[in-house]
Design a protein around this motif. Structure first.
Motif, PDB file in Angstrom:
ATOM      1  N   ASP A  15     -26.659  28.681 -31.390  1.00 47.96           N
ATOM      2  CA  ASP A  15     -26.983  27.968 -32.625  1.00 47.96           C
ATOM      3  C   ASP A  15     -26.413  26.556 -32.500  1.00 47.96           C
ATOM      4  O   ASP A  15     -25.196  26.364 -32.460  1.00 47.96           O
ATOM      5  CB  ASP A  15     -26.351  28.709 -33.798  1.00 47.96           C
ATOM      6  N   MET A  16     -27.290  25.558 -32.449  1.00 47.23           N
ATOM      7  CA  MET A  16     -26.831  24.179 -32.249  1.00 47.23           C
ATOM      8  C   MET A  16     -25.962  23.700 -33.399  1.00 47.23           C
ATOM      9  O   MET A  16     -24.973  22.983 -33.194  1.00 47.23           O
ATOM     10  CB  MET A  16     -28.020  23.245 -32.043  1.00 47.23           C
ATOM     11  N   ALA A  17     -26.299  24.083 -34.610  1.00 49.66           N
ATOM     12  CA  ALA A  17     -25.490  23.666 -35.760  1.00 49.66           C
ATOM     13  C   ALA A  17     -24.066  24.220 -35.638  1.00 49.66           C
ATOM     14  O   ALA A  17     -23.085  23.533 -35.944  1.00 49.66           O
ATOM     15  CB  ALA A  17     -26.135  24.124 -37.060  1.00 49.66           C
ATOM     16  N   LYS A  18     -23.978  25.457 -35.193  1.00 49.26           N
ATOM     17  CA  LYS A  18     -22.659  26.066 -34.993  1.00 49.26           C
ATOM     18  C   LYS A  18     -21.909  25.323 -33.889  1.00 49.26           C
ATOM     19  O   LYS A  18     -20.698  25.059 -33.999  1.00 49.26           O
ATOM     20  CB  LYS A  18     -22.841  27.540 -34.621  1.00 49.26           C
ATOM     21  N   ALA A  19     -22.615  24.979 -32.816  1.00 47.96           N
ATOM     22  CA  ALA A  19     -21.995  24.262 -31.707  1.00 47.96           C
ATOM     23  C   ALA A  19     -21.459  22.904 -32.166  1.00 47.96           C
ATOM     24  O   ALA A  19     -20.341  22.510 -31.803  1.00 47.96           O
ATOM     25  CB  ALA A  19     -23.001  24.084 -30.571  1.00 47.96           C
ATOM     26  N   VAL A  20     -22.232  22.188 -32.964  1.00 49.47           N
ATOM     27  CA  VAL A  20     -21.776  20.902 -33.501  1.00 49.47           C
ATOM     28  C   VAL A  20     -20.528  21.098 -34.352  1.00 49.47           C
ATOM     29  O   VAL A  20     -19.560  20.318 -34.279  1.00 49.47           O
ATOM     30  CB  VAL A  20     -22.894  20.229 -34.323  1.00 49.47           C
ATOM     31  N   GLY A  21     -20.502  22.161 -35.138  1.00 53.33           N
ATOM     32  CA  GLY A  21     -19.326  22.454 -35.950  1.00 53.33           C
ATOM     33  C   GLY A  21     -18.083  22.687 -35.116  1.00 53.33           C
ATOM     34  O   GLY A  21     -16.986  22.230 -35.471  1.00 53.33           O
ATOM     35  N   TYR A  22     -18.239  23.398 -33.998  1.00 53.20           N
ATOM     36  CA  TYR A  22     -17.094  23.642 -33.122  1.00 53.20           C
ATOM     37  C   TYR A  22     -16.568  22.330 -32.521  1.00 53.20           C
ATOM     38  O   TYR A  22     -15.347  22.099 -32.467  1.00 53.20           O
ATOM     39  CB  TYR A  22     -17.478  24.601 -32.002  1.00 53.20           C
ATOM     40  N   ILE A  23     -17.482  21.492 -32.068  1.00 56.62           N
ATOM     41  CA  ILE A  23     -17.070  20.208 -31.495  1.00 56.62           C
ATOM     42  C   ILE A  23     -16.356  19.368 -32.552  1.00 56.62           C
ATOM     43  O   ILE A  23     -15.320  18.732 -32.279  1.00 56.62           O
ATOM     44  CB  ILE A  23     -18.287  19.431 -30.942  1.00 56.62           C
ATOM     45  N   ASN A  24     -16.876  19.365 -33.756  1.00 57.73           N
ATOM     46  CA  ASN A  24     -16.257  18.552 -34.813  1.00 57.73           C
ATOM     47  C   ASN A  24     -14.888  19.079 -35.229  1.00 57.73           C
ATOM     48  O   ASN A  24     -14.046  18.303 -35.700  1.00 57.73           O
ATOM     49  CB  ASN A  24     -17.205  18.420 -36.004  1.00 57.73           C
ATOM     50  N   LYS A  25     -14.647  20.375 -35.060  1.00 64.18           N
ATOM     51  CA  LYS A  25     -13.291  20.889 -35.293  1.00 64.18           C
ATOM     52  C   LYS A  25     -12.305  20.211 -34.347  1.00 64.18           C
ATOM     53  O   LYS A  25     -11.215  19.789 -34.746  1.00 64.18           O
ATOM     54  CB  LYS A  25     -13.262  22.405 -35.064  1.00 64.18           C
TER      55      LYS A  25
END
Length: 536
Positions: free
Chosen positions: A436-446
């Motif tokens: 899930d790209m949205a989830k991946a972006v969330g992880y990076i932003n953490k």
């Protein structure tokens, strides 16, 4: 439980006296006592406490080079201070890349800075030997803890159950060594507890066969390792095996020609959602300080190589090497919690350029020391050429002193949850199914929010960004060489840095150097071995 297990580990270095020589014909490499008063398998294992002590020796071997710290090396041909497992991983994974460079001219060390190494390189021979030394100790432990052996010694059911977990940990540490051997050298022999100890020529296996062995072991260990977060601090659990397997899958195309990004992403998702390890919502610097076992950083560290200033008397091993060697020039060693510096390791200008500034203002991870240091490295042997790095500090996160200033308390974070976030994000960018790209972006932003760096959107998510973000988050954590190879940037001319190829502005290097050579001494000992292409 940090101190108790560490004291067992390092105390045992003085008791066991396990020795290895490179001239043996077997790559299970002889496990023999130095004298009759030291470790003898059958008699030693009569003591119920011996089982945990030998396990502790395996863990201790990740940090120190020999039975009395820096002096008596476990392996022949390279000094105890140079032959620490962690130190050798740092040498091979960092000095060969844009993240680090070493000023020293010891032996063939400068060829690692320049990607001009040969099969005669003693540091590569040491790395090969150190990994097989750990394998040999693990194999001997597994031979001595079979059901039949334990029954013959009258081991009770309670201790048997504990030993079953010890055996699983020994197998993990063996798999960890095989992973490093596969990653660095490619085709290597596989020896287990079922092989004889003595003079025989082990068969060199293909990289794909080693991959299959490591994969099989790590899958099977899910049945026998301690449940996630239930083991003593510093010891392996099921999540560590999942992490290593995810790492193996992430690099599967390099190792076997077939990608397994979907499998890697599935494991990453399991670790993130169900392991109990949690993102450390503390300042980034806390992860690399003297109290990183208790300041909140420990929540995300899945596999630490534990350090302790009082328990470890190895000045040249592990984190002691990384700390001492990265201090020099006008740096105040006391401000780093240390007693002095060895004027050795800095970083290269191209790595500094990955950060928005040189002052850790727009990204707290860019911890460079610039006072009196030049960005350009005109002379590799001059410490003040190249920015120094202050990622690790031997002080507690509140600024108080560590136990000692000669050997640090810092635990090295070999596996941590932040890397799992990055692996998942990479798999998503590579188009792995069920990501899930949205989830991946969330992880990076953490990660970026913790570092006070600007957040990103899905538009930023490409492979170049992921490689750079891995560098920003994980630099000096022994991942860079493997990462650059996976992205096609280690050799060749797609990514150039100062002194790559041996010139000040860098130049392309030969693609065959994505694999290290099988050390010449190993081939002399076993003439059935084939050298990797390009090194003949």
């Amino acid at each position: 439980m940090k101190i108790s297990f560490k004291y067992i580990s390092y105390f045992l270095l003085f008791i066991l006296g396990l020795n290895l020589t490179l001239i043996s014909c077997t790559s299970d490499l002889d496990v023999t006592p130095k004298d009759d008063d030291e470790f003898l398998s059958e008699t030693f294992f009569q003591d119920p406490a011996s089982y945990k002590q030998v396990l502790a020796k395996l863990y201790a071997g990740l940090y120190v080079g020999g039975n009395d710290g820096d002096g008596a090396a476990d392996i022949a041909g390279i000094g105890g201070d140079f032959s620490s497992y962690l130190r050798l991983l740092f040498v091979t994974q960092e000095f060969t890349t844009d993240e680090a460079i070493i000023a020293w001219a010891d032996g063939t060390l400068p060829t690692l800075n320049a990607q001009t190494w040969s099969p005669a390189n003693e540091f590569l021979a040491g790395t090969f030997s150190r990994a097989f030394y750990e394998i040999s100790v693990a194999n001997e432990f597994l031979r001595q803890t079979t059901e039949a052996k334990l029954d013959a010694r009258g081991v009770d059911a309670t201790l048997k159950a504990e030993i079953a977990t010890f055996r699983a940990e020994a197998r993990f540490l063996r798999a960890f060594s095989y992973y490093n051997l596969m990653d660095l050298f490619g085709n290597v022999p596989i020896t287990t507890e079922n092989d004889p100890v003595g003079l025989f020529y082990p068969v060199q296996k293909s990289r794909a066969e080693v991959f299959a062995f490591v994969e099989s072991e790590l899958k099977d260990l899910d049945n026998s390792l301690a449940a996630s977060k239930t083991n003593e601090y510093g010891r392996i659990d099921k999540t560590a095996a999942k992490f290593l397997l995810a790492q193996v899958y992430l690099n599967a195309k390099i190792y076997t020609g077939t990608d397994k990004f979907k499998e890697a992403a599935t494991l990453c998702n399991e670790i993130i959602t169900a392991s109990g390890y949690t993102f450390a919502n503390v300042p980034y610097s806390y992860l690399f300080s003297a109290d990183n076992n208790r300041n909140g950083a420990q929540n995300e560290v899945i596999f630490p190589i534990i350090g302790d200033g009082n328990a470890i008397r190895a000045t040249g091993g592990g984190m002691s090497f990384i700390m001492h060697a990265s201090i020099g020039g006008s740096m105040d060693a006391a401000s780093r919690g240390m007693d002095g510096g060895w004027q050795g390791i800095r970083t290269r200008r191209e790595f500094v350029a990955l950060f928005p500034d040189e002052t850790a203002t727009a990204d707290k991870r860019g911890t460079f020391y610039t006072d009196g240091q030049t960005l350009d490295i005109v002379n590799v042997g001059t410490f003040t050429n190249g920015y120094a790095v202050t990622k690790y500090i031997n002080k507690n996160s509140d600024g108080t002193a560590a136990q000692r200033n000669d050997i640090p308390d810092i635990d090295f974070p070999m596996f941590r949850l932040s890397d799992v976030y990055l692996m998942y994000a990479e798999c998503a960018v590579r188009g792995a199914a069920d990501t899930d790209m949205a989830k991946a972006v969330g992880y990076i932003n953490k990660l970026r929010t913790r570092a006070n760096a600007a957040t990103i959107t899905a538009a930023n998510m490409n492979l170049n960004f992921i490689l750079d973000e891995r560098g920003r988050e994980l630099f000096w954590e022994c991942h860079r060489r493997t990462d650059l190879i996976r992205f096609g940037k280690f050799t060749g001319g797609d990514k150039i840095w100062q002194w790559k190829g041996g010139s000040i502005n860098g130049n392309a290097t030969e693609a065959y150097r994505d694999l290290m050579p099988i050390p010449a001494r190993v081939i002399q000992a076993n003439p059935t071995f084939k050298q990797n292409p390009g090194y003949n």
